[in-house]
Design a protein around this motif. Structure first.
Motif, PDB file in Angstrom:
ATOM      1  N   LEU A 103       0.869  -1.170   0.000  1.00 35.63           N
ATOM      2  CA  LEU A 103       0.000   0.000   0.000  1.00 35.63           C
ATOM      3  C   LEU A 103       0.906   1.220   0.000  1.00 35.63           C
ATOM      4  CD1 LEU A 103      -2.978   0.919   0.079  1.00 35.63           C
ATOM      5  CD2 LEU A 103      -2.715   1.195   2.562  1.00 35.63           C
ATOM      6  N   LEU A 104       0.771   2.039  -1.036  1.00 38.97           N
ATOM      7  CA  LEU A 104       1.686   3.147  -1.274  1.00 38.97           C
ATOM      8  C   LEU A 104       0.957   4.483  -1.228  1.00 38.97           C
ATOM      9  CD1 LEU A 104       3.336   1.556  -4.431  1.00 38.97           C
ATOM     10  CD2 LEU A 104       4.202   1.438  -2.079  1.00 38.97           C
ATOM     11  N   GLU A 105       1.716   5.539  -0.924  1.00 41.77           N
ATOM     12  CA  GLU A 105       1.123   6.863  -1.045  1.00 41.77           C
ATOM     13  C   GLU A 105       0.724   7.094  -2.500  1.00 41.77           C
ATOM     14  OE1 GLU A 105       3.601  10.426  -0.675  1.00 41.77           O
ATOM     15  OE2 GLU A 105       5.380   9.164  -0.891  1.00 41.77           O
ATOM     16  N   ARG A 106      -0.307   7.879  -2.714  1.00 42.25           N
ATOM     17  CA  ARG A 106      -0.817   8.116  -4.066  1.00 42.25           C
ATOM     18  C   ARG A 106       0.022   9.184  -4.771  1.00 42.25           C
ATOM     19  NH1 ARG A 106      -6.285   8.583  -6.358  1.00 42.25           N
ATOM     20  NH2 ARG A 106      -7.022   7.237  -4.663  1.00 42.25           N
ATOM     21  N   LEU A 107       0.555   8.833  -5.920  1.00 49.32           N
ATOM     22  CA  LEU A 107       1.223   9.783  -6.798  1.00 49.32           C
ATOM     23  C   LEU A 107       0.360   9.986  -8.041  1.00 49.32           C
ATOM     24  CD1 LEU A 107       4.918   8.455  -6.595  1.00 49.32           C
ATOM     25  CD2 LEU A 107       3.777  10.124  -5.121  1.00 49.32           C
TER      26      LEU A 107
END
Length: 297
Positions: A103-107
Protein backbone atom coordinates in the motif's frame (compact mmCIF):
# COMPACT_ATOMS: atom_id res chain seq x y z
CA UNK A 1 -13.97 -0.83 -10.59
CA UNK A 2 -12.33 -1.85 -13.87
CA UNK A 3 -12.04 -5.57 -14.67
CA UNK A 4 -9.17 -7.59 -13.23
CA UNK A 5 -6.65 -8.46 -14.46
CA UNK A 6 -5.79 -5.66 -16.92
CA UNK A 7 -5.10 -6.94 -20.43
CA UNK A 8 -1.45 -5.84 -20.51
CA UNK A 9 -0.72 -7.74 -17.29
CA UNK A 10 -2.56 -10.83 -18.52
CA UNK A 11 -0.64 -10.85 -21.82
CA UNK A 12 2.72 -10.33 -20.14
CA UNK A 13 2.22 -13.01 -17.50
CA UNK A 14 0.70 -15.56 -19.87
CA UNK A 15 -0.64 -19.01 -19.17
CA UNK A 16 2.03 -19.78 -16.60
CA UNK A 17 0.44 -17.34 -14.18
CA UNK A 18 -3.13 -18.39 -14.94
CA UNK A 19 -4.04 -19.34 -11.38
CA UNK A 20 -2.63 -16.11 -9.95
CA UNK A 21 -4.41 -13.99 -12.58
CA UNK A 22 -7.71 -15.80 -11.94
CA UNK A 23 -7.35 -15.21 -8.22
CA UNK A 24 -6.61 -11.49 -8.48
CA UNK A 25 -10.19 -10.23 -7.94
CA UNK A 26 -10.54 -12.25 -4.74
CA UNK A 27 -7.09 -11.18 -3.53
CA UNK A 28 -7.91 -7.50 -4.09
CA UNK A 29 -11.19 -7.86 -2.20
CA UNK A 30 -9.38 -9.56 0.70
CA UNK A 31 -6.83 -6.74 0.95
CA UNK A 32 -9.48 -4.04 0.66
CA UNK A 33 -11.29 -5.58 3.61
CA UNK A 34 -8.17 -6.19 5.71
CA UNK A 35 -6.93 -2.60 5.35
CA UNK A 36 -10.38 -0.92 5.27
CA UNK A 37 -9.89 0.46 1.79
CA UNK A 38 -12.41 1.57 -0.83
CA UNK A 39 -11.42 0.91 -4.43
CA UNK A 40 -11.75 3.72 -6.96
CA UNK A 41 -10.29 2.23 -10.15
CA UNK A 42 -7.68 -0.08 -11.58
CA UNK A 43 -4.90 1.77 -13.38
CA UNK A 44 -4.90 0.82 -17.06
CA UNK A 45 -3.09 -0.16 -19.16
CA UNK A 46 -0.90 -0.65 -16.08
CA UNK A 47 2.30 -2.63 -15.80
CA UNK A 48 3.46 -6.05 -16.96
CA UNK A 49 4.40 -7.43 -13.55
CA UNK A 50 1.90 -5.85 -11.16
CA UNK A 51 -1.56 -4.37 -10.86
CA UNK A 52 -2.25 -0.97 -9.29
CA UNK A 53 -5.60 -0.12 -7.72
CA UNK A 54 -6.29 3.46 -6.66
CA UNK A 55 -8.00 3.40 -3.25
CA UNK A 56 -9.27 5.51 -0.37
CA UNK A 57 -8.34 4.72 3.22
CA UNK A 58 -10.88 4.72 6.05
CA UNK A 59 -9.99 8.31 6.94
CA UNK A 60 -10.46 9.44 3.33
CA UNK A 61 -6.77 9.53 2.49
CA UNK A 62 -5.73 8.65 -1.05
CA UNK A 63 -3.44 5.67 -1.60
CA UNK A 64 -2.49 3.08 -4.21
CA UNK A 65 -2.65 -0.68 -3.70
CA UNK A 66 0.04 -2.49 -5.68
CA UNK A 67 -0.04 -6.27 -6.09
CA UNK A 68 3.06 -7.83 -7.60
CA UNK A 69 3.07 -10.93 -9.78
CA UNK A 70 4.73 -14.08 -8.38
CA UNK A 71 7.79 -13.55 -10.63
CA UNK A 72 8.24 -10.02 -9.23
CA UNK A 73 8.29 -10.63 -5.46
CA UNK A 74 7.32 -7.68 -3.31
CA UNK A 75 9.73 -8.34 -0.43
CA UNK A 76 12.76 -6.62 -1.99
CA UNK A 77 10.71 -3.65 -3.13
CA UNK A 78 9.24 -3.39 0.37
CA UNK A 79 12.71 -3.47 1.93
CA UNK A 80 14.01 -0.74 -0.38
CA UNK A 81 11.02 1.53 0.18
CA UNK A 82 11.31 1.11 3.95
CA UNK A 83 15.01 1.94 3.76
CA UNK A 84 14.43 5.09 1.70
CA UNK A 85 11.42 6.08 3.86
CA UNK A 86 10.19 8.56 1.29
CA UNK A 87 13.61 9.99 0.41
CA UNK A 88 13.40 10.25 -3.37
CA UNK A 89 10.87 7.42 -3.56
CA UNK A 90 7.19 6.75 -3.00
CA UNK A 91 6.39 6.15 0.66
CA UNK A 92 5.27 2.70 1.81
CA UNK A 93 2.17 2.81 4.03
CA UNK A 94 1.50 -0.90 4.66
CA UNK A 95 2.64 -4.21 3.26
CA UNK A 96 1.70 -7.87 3.00
CA UNK A 97 4.62 -9.36 1.06
CA UNK A 98 3.19 -12.87 1.42
CA UNK A 99 0.38 -11.64 -0.86
CA UNK A 100 2.71 -9.52 -3.00
CA UNK A 101 0.87 -6.45 -1.73
CA UNK A 102 2.17 -2.94 -1.03
CA UNK A 103 0.00 0.00 0.00
CA UNK A 104 1.69 3.15 -1.27
CA UNK A 105 1.12 6.86 -1.05
CA UNK A 106 -0.82 8.12 -4.07
CA UNK A 107 1.22 9.78 -6.80
CA UNK A 108 0.11 11.05 -10.20
CA UNK A 109 0.45 7.71 -12.00
CA UNK A 110 -0.44 9.31 -15.34
CA UNK A 111 2.37 11.91 -15.13
CA UNK A 112 5.97 10.73 -15.28
CA UNK A 113 9.14 12.57 -16.23
CA UNK A 114 8.41 11.53 -19.80
CA UNK A 115 5.82 14.34 -19.84
CA UNK A 116 8.66 16.89 -19.68
CA UNK A 117 11.03 17.95 -22.45
CA UNK A 118 13.90 15.48 -22.50
CA UNK A 119 16.61 17.84 -21.21
CA UNK A 120 14.48 18.90 -18.24
CA UNK A 121 13.43 15.30 -17.59
CA UNK A 122 17.07 14.18 -17.44
CA UNK A 123 17.91 16.91 -14.89
CA UNK A 124 15.00 15.89 -12.68
CA UNK A 125 15.87 12.21 -13.07
CA UNK A 126 19.44 12.73 -11.89
CA UNK A 127 18.23 14.85 -8.97
CA UNK A 128 15.87 12.06 -7.91
CA UNK A 129 18.46 9.32 -8.35
CA UNK A 130 20.97 11.15 -6.16
CA UNK A 131 18.57 10.87 -3.21
CA UNK A 132 18.15 7.13 -3.72
CA UNK A 133 21.86 6.31 -3.74
CA UNK A 134 22.47 5.60 -0.07
CA UNK A 135 24.29 2.97 1.96
CA UNK A 136 22.19 -0.23 2.02
CA UNK A 137 22.84 -0.85 5.72
CA UNK A 138 24.20 -3.92 7.52
CA UNK A 139 22.53 -7.26 6.84
CA UNK A 140 20.55 -5.91 3.88
CA UNK A 141 18.65 -8.37 1.65
CA UNK A 142 19.50 -6.81 -1.70
CA UNK A 143 21.40 -8.70 -4.41
CA UNK A 144 24.55 -7.22 -5.87
CA UNK A 145 24.81 -5.89 -9.41
CA UNK A 146 27.42 -8.60 -10.00
CA UNK A 147 25.00 -11.35 -8.94
CA UNK A 148 22.03 -10.04 -10.91
CA UNK A 149 23.98 -9.41 -14.09
CA UNK A 150 25.75 -12.74 -13.66
CA UNK A 151 22.43 -14.57 -14.01
CA UNK A 152 21.59 -12.41 -17.02
CA UNK A 153 24.99 -13.16 -18.55
CA UNK A 154 24.34 -16.91 -18.38
CA UNK A 155 21.04 -16.49 -20.20
CA UNK A 156 22.70 -14.25 -22.79
CA UNK A 157 25.33 -16.90 -23.53
CA UNK A 158 22.60 -19.45 -24.11
CA UNK A 159 20.27 -17.27 -26.17
CA UNK A 160 22.60 -14.90 -28.01
CA UNK A 161 25.36 -17.03 -29.49
CA UNK A 162 24.04 -16.98 -33.05
CA UNK A 163 25.79 -15.40 -36.01
CA UNK A 164 23.52 -12.35 -35.91
CA UNK A 165 24.07 -11.37 -32.27
CA UNK A 166 27.18 -13.32 -31.26
CA UNK A 167 29.84 -10.58 -31.63
CA UNK A 168 27.74 -7.98 -29.80
CA UNK A 169 26.90 -10.43 -27.01
CA UNK A 170 30.58 -11.31 -26.66
CA UNK A 171 31.49 -7.62 -26.38
CA UNK A 172 28.77 -7.03 -23.78
CA UNK A 173 29.88 -10.02 -21.69
CA UNK A 174 33.53 -8.94 -21.88
CA UNK A 175 32.57 -5.42 -20.82
CA UNK A 176 30.51 -6.68 -17.88
CA UNK A 177 33.39 -8.84 -16.66
CA UNK A 178 35.72 -5.82 -16.68
CA UNK A 179 33.18 -3.64 -14.86
CA UNK A 180 32.45 -6.07 -12.02
CA UNK A 181 36.15 -6.85 -11.59
CA UNK A 182 36.95 -3.36 -10.31
CA UNK A 183 33.64 -1.95 -9.08
CA UNK A 184 34.24 0.10 -5.95
CA UNK A 185 30.90 1.57 -4.93
CA UNK A 186 28.31 -0.45 -3.04
CA UNK A 187 25.25 1.79 -2.82
CA UNK A 188 21.56 0.93 -2.85
CA UNK A 189 20.34 1.46 -6.41
CA UNK A 190 16.86 1.62 -7.91
CA UNK A 191 17.81 -1.05 -10.44
CA UNK A 192 15.32 -0.06 -13.17
CA UNK A 193 15.75 3.69 -13.08
CA UNK A 194 14.32 5.57 -16.07
CA UNK A 195 12.13 8.59 -16.74
CA UNK A 196 8.97 6.48 -16.68
CA UNK A 197 9.69 5.27 -13.15
CA UNK A 198 9.64 8.80 -11.68
CA UNK A 199 6.14 10.17 -11.08
CA UNK A 200 4.75 13.58 -10.18
CA UNK A 201 3.93 14.06 -6.51
CA UNK A 202 1.98 16.47 -4.34
CA UNK A 203 4.28 15.72 -1.41
CA UNK A 204 6.06 18.72 0.04
CA UNK A 205 9.33 16.80 0.27
CA UNK A 206 9.75 16.44 -3.53
CA UNK A 207 7.80 17.16 -6.73
CA UNK A 208 9.00 13.89 -8.33
CA UNK A 209 9.35 10.48 -6.66
CA UNK A 210 10.61 7.13 -7.91
CA UNK A 211 8.42 4.02 -8.05
CA UNK A 212 8.85 0.37 -9.02
CA UNK A 213 12.40 -0.31 -7.83
CA UNK A 214 14.18 -3.55 -8.62
CA UNK A 215 16.79 -2.84 -5.93
CA UNK A 216 20.39 -3.92 -6.19
CA UNK A 217 23.63 -2.88 -4.51
CA UNK A 218 26.41 -1.55 -6.72
CA UNK A 219 27.81 1.49 -8.47
CA UNK A 220 25.87 4.56 -9.62
CA UNK A 221 26.91 4.04 -13.23
CA UNK A 222 24.66 0.96 -13.35
CA UNK A 223 21.58 3.04 -12.50
CA UNK A 224 22.48 5.73 -15.04
CA UNK A 225 22.83 3.14 -17.81
CA UNK A 226 19.10 2.61 -18.29
CA UNK A 227 18.58 6.37 -18.58
CA UNK A 228 20.96 6.51 -21.53
CA UNK A 229 18.44 4.77 -23.78
CA UNK A 230 15.34 6.57 -22.53
CA UNK A 231 12.81 7.51 -25.25
CA UNK A 232 14.54 5.04 -27.56
CA UNK A 233 11.91 5.25 -30.29
CA UNK A 234 12.42 9.02 -30.52
CA UNK A 235 16.17 8.55 -30.45
CA UNK A 236 16.13 6.05 -33.33
CA UNK A 237 14.13 8.52 -35.43
CA UNK A 238 16.55 11.37 -34.76
CA UNK A 239 19.32 12.37 -37.17
CA UNK A 240 22.69 11.75 -35.58
CA UNK A 241 21.29 9.28 -33.04
CA UNK A 242 24.70 7.78 -32.31
CA UNK A 243 26.25 11.17 -31.54
CA UNK A 244 23.27 12.11 -29.35
CA UNK A 245 23.67 8.84 -27.44
CA UNK A 246 27.37 9.40 -26.80
CA UNK A 247 26.70 12.97 -25.60
CA UNK A 248 24.06 11.59 -23.24
CA UNK A 249 26.59 9.22 -21.72
CA UNK A 250 29.04 12.06 -21.14
CA UNK A 251 26.48 14.44 -19.67
CA UNK A 252 24.95 11.88 -17.34
CA UNK A 253 28.37 10.79 -16.13
CA UNK A 254 29.54 14.36 -15.56
CA UNK A 255 26.34 15.24 -13.70
CA UNK A 256 27.26 12.84 -10.88
CA UNK A 257 31.04 12.78 -11.40
CA UNK A 258 31.44 9.16 -12.47
CA UNK A 259 33.64 7.72 -15.22
CA UNK A 260 31.81 8.00 -18.58
CA UNK A 261 33.36 4.70 -19.67
CA UNK A 262 31.60 2.89 -16.82
CA UNK A 263 28.24 4.43 -17.80
CA UNK A 264 28.91 3.51 -21.44
CA UNK A 265 29.86 -0.04 -20.47
CA UNK A 266 26.78 -0.68 -18.37
CA UNK A 267 24.55 0.95 -21.01
CA UNK A 268 26.03 -1.46 -23.57
CA UNK A 269 25.55 -4.55 -21.41
CA UNK A 270 22.01 -3.65 -20.37
CA UNK A 271 20.92 -2.82 -23.93
CA UNK A 272 22.34 -6.06 -25.35
CA UNK A 273 20.85 -8.12 -22.51
CA UNK A 274 17.44 -6.56 -23.09
CA UNK A 275 17.75 -6.92 -26.87
CA UNK A 276 18.64 -10.61 -26.69
CA UNK A 277 15.78 -11.21 -24.25
CA UNK A 278 13.30 -9.49 -26.59
CA UNK A 279 14.50 -11.52 -29.56
CA UNK A 280 14.17 -14.74 -27.57
CA UNK A 281 10.57 -13.77 -26.74
CA UNK A 282 9.77 -13.20 -30.42
CA UNK A 283 9.69 -9.41 -30.08
CA UNK A 284 11.96 -8.83 -33.04
CA UNK A 285 11.34 -5.12 -33.68
CA UNK A 286 12.18 -4.08 -30.11
CA UNK A 287 15.07 -6.54 -29.92
CA UNK A 288 16.71 -5.25 -33.08
CA UNK A 289 16.22 -1.65 -31.98
CA UNK A 290 17.99 -2.31 -28.68
CA UNK A 291 20.88 -4.05 -30.40
CA UNK A 292 21.21 -1.21 -32.89
CA UNK A 293 21.33 1.23 -29.98
CA UNK A 294 24.14 -0.82 -28.44
CA UNK A 295 26.26 -0.34 -31.58
CA UNK A 296 26.15 3.44 -31.05
CA UNK A 297 27.91 3.29 -27.70
Amino acid sequence: MSPLPPQRLARAQGAGAGDWLAGLPALVEKLLGRWELTAERVVAPGGRSSVLVLVREADGGRAALKICAPDAPAALEEAALRHWDGLGAVRLLRSAPEDGALLLERLHCETSLRSLPDAKAMLEAVSTARRLWVEPGPGHPFPSVEARTGRQAELMRAAGAGEETGPLVAEALRTRAELVADAGERLLLHGDFRQGSVLASDAERAPWLAVGPEPVVGERAYDLARLVRDRLHDLVASPGAAAITRRRVTRLAESVEVDPERVRGWALFRAVESGVRHLAAGQRTDGEMLLEFATWL
